[in-house]
Write a protein that holds these residues in place. Sequence first.
Motif, PDB file in Angstrom:
ATOM      1  N   SER A  26     -13.084 -77.639  13.404  1.00  0.00           N
ATOM      2  CA  SER A  26     -12.526 -77.486  14.592  1.00  0.00           C
ATOM      3  C   SER A  26     -12.440 -75.883  14.687  1.00  0.00           C
ATOM      4  O   SER A  26     -12.160 -75.189  13.671  1.00  0.00           O
ATOM      5  CB  SER A  26     -11.334 -78.075  15.170  1.00  0.00           C
ATOM      6  OG  SER A  26     -11.730 -79.579  15.336  1.00  0.00           O
ATOM      7  N   ASN A  27     -12.254 -75.325  15.849  1.00  0.00           N
ATOM      8  CA  ASN A  27     -11.786 -73.906  15.831  1.00  0.00           C
ATOM      9  C   ASN A  27     -10.257 -73.723  15.445  1.00  0.00           C
ATOM     10  O   ASN A  27      -9.428 -74.579  15.471  1.00  0.00           O
ATOM     11  CB  ASN A  27     -11.668 -73.598  17.556  1.00  0.00           C
ATOM     12  CG  ASN A  27     -13.038 -73.229  18.067  1.00  0.00           C
ATOM     13  OD1 ASN A  27     -13.951 -72.832  17.457  1.00  0.00           O
ATOM     14  ND2 ASN A  27     -13.301 -73.249  19.178  1.00  0.00           N
TER      15      ASN A  27
ATOM     16  N   TRP B 147     -13.231 -68.906  15.311  1.00  0.00           N
ATOM     17  CA  TRP B 147     -13.218 -69.578  16.746  1.00  0.00           C
ATOM     18  C   TRP B 147     -14.451 -69.066  17.448  1.00  0.00           C
ATOM     19  O   TRP B 147     -14.996 -67.913  17.256  1.00  0.00           O
ATOM     20  CB  TRP B 147     -11.922 -68.866  17.351  1.00  0.00           C
ATOM     21  CG  TRP B 147     -11.658 -69.250  18.678  1.00  0.00           C
ATOM     22  CD1 TRP B 147     -10.704 -70.440  18.518  1.00  0.00           C
ATOM     23  CD2 TRP B 147     -12.180 -69.204  20.014  1.00  0.00           C
ATOM     24  NE1 TRP B 147     -10.684 -70.922  20.054  1.00  0.00           N
ATOM     25  CE2 TRP B 147     -11.334 -70.156  20.966  1.00  0.00           C
ATOM     26  CE3 TRP B 147     -12.882 -68.267  20.373  1.00  0.00           C
ATOM     27  CZ2 TRP B 147     -11.550 -70.239  22.082  1.00  0.00           C
ATOM     28  CZ3 TRP B 147     -13.218 -68.558  21.864  1.00  0.00           C
ATOM     29  CH2 TRP B 147     -12.415 -69.018  22.734  1.00  0.00           C
TER      30      TRP B 147
ATOM     31  N   THR C  60     -16.274 -73.266  11.631  1.00  0.00           N
ATOM     32  CA  THR C  60     -15.947 -74.091  12.924  1.00  0.00           C
ATOM     33  C   THR C  60     -17.243 -74.642  13.306  1.00  0.00           C
ATOM     34  O   THR C  60     -18.604 -73.859  13.283  1.00  0.00           O
ATOM     35  CB  THR C  60     -15.521 -73.433  14.338  1.00  0.00           C
ATOM     36  OG1 THR C  60     -15.281 -74.246  15.172  1.00  0.00           O
ATOM     37  CG2 THR C  60     -16.264 -72.170  14.600  1.00  0.00           C
TER      38      THR C  60
END
Length: 425
Positions: free
Chosen positions: A2-3, A79, A326
């Motif tokens: 995930s971010n 991100w 990510t």
Amino acid sequence: MSNFVFIIDANKRPLTPIHPGFARRLFKQKKAAIYRKFPFTLILKESRSDLTVPHLQLKIDPGSRVTGFAILNGAKVIWAAELTHRSQAIKNALLSRSQLRRVRRNRHTRYRQPRFLNRTRPQGWLAPSLQHRVETTLTWVNKLIKFAPTNSITQELVRFDLQQLAHPEISGIEYQQGTLLGYEVREYLLEVWERKCAYCGIKNVPLQVEHIHPKAKGGSNRISNLCLACDTCNNNKGTQDIKQFLAKKPDVLKRIQAQRKRPLKDATAVNSTRWTLLNRLKETGLPVATGSGGRTKFNRTRLQLPKSHWLDAACVGKVEELNVLTSQPLLIKAMGHGTRQMCGTDKFGFPIRHKSRKQIHFCFQTGDIVSATVTAGKKIGCYTGRVLCRASGSFDIATTTGRVAGISHKYCRAIHKKDGYSYGF
């Protein structure tokens, strides 16, 4: 994957984004609290002066429909997000308004006198659908700068260098004969000819760059003289002139001659806003670098990364290597803030319903993202999504699987207030 999670200290100073596992540990130990849901941000409960704050790089890949964002810590992509614009909806709304006004003027009923020269456009004016792309992109740039210690911004300034492609002889032998030349030309031709053979229209086969006017008969390497052809059509055409090759297919000949000069709609929209966006980014006070679309594709192909807007953003500019940490970018969609109409109309412009001036019902507003846990009735379950409010207290929630109607406001809990966007992963 995930971010990474944005984090700010007690004085709201941005710190280095942290791994989701570390963020969960801080939250369980009650050392941090949720500051914002989208983008997910934690705030420390005490000020930390001993933390070192590295400088991050924000990269942007502006697009006609979708804009990609990526935040890099050195060579690490920590991100990412994709922002979907609502430019076509704005264009359709303005077109509908202009049509309704034109109808009113033609009714010969009581109407104001026409006015002239009262709407002069200032220098640098952009159409509302184009200005929307700039403003929404800047909105998210300012948000990301607020939550992440950004040191520089890199923007993809041009998708194609149209002047160099149209006039390859002007200057710069290193640029013209460098490794990027083939990527600029091929990517442009793929867009112009819609990724199919110009002569037979076949798709999903290897395509070759072909000279419309044969090079053996004096044809140039200008982009207007190039098209895409499959191996069969390219061999059948050989060194024939296109008029001779398509003598029995006048419709195909006419289409090719028109399509070779047709501008790219999406590329034109991006080219119309690129300099405005660049100048507005410079107003942030951060150094802004630029790169071309050909270099972006060259970097992405060299690093063997799949095609996506956020990975294109990560590959903008000079890139030696990338470590993508990510694989779940935040999907942002511009939804607008509603309309100011006090009276709803039908498709002919006649009033059919009244719209209430009150927008907030039971502390909720249409567009809020809520979480509802229904414990009784026919719709027992948990629902999360954008809410449609009514004065009766019976709300609708738009979830990822569809709309759920008739949810009481008593079961709803706001997790993100309305800001004109919807979010997903």
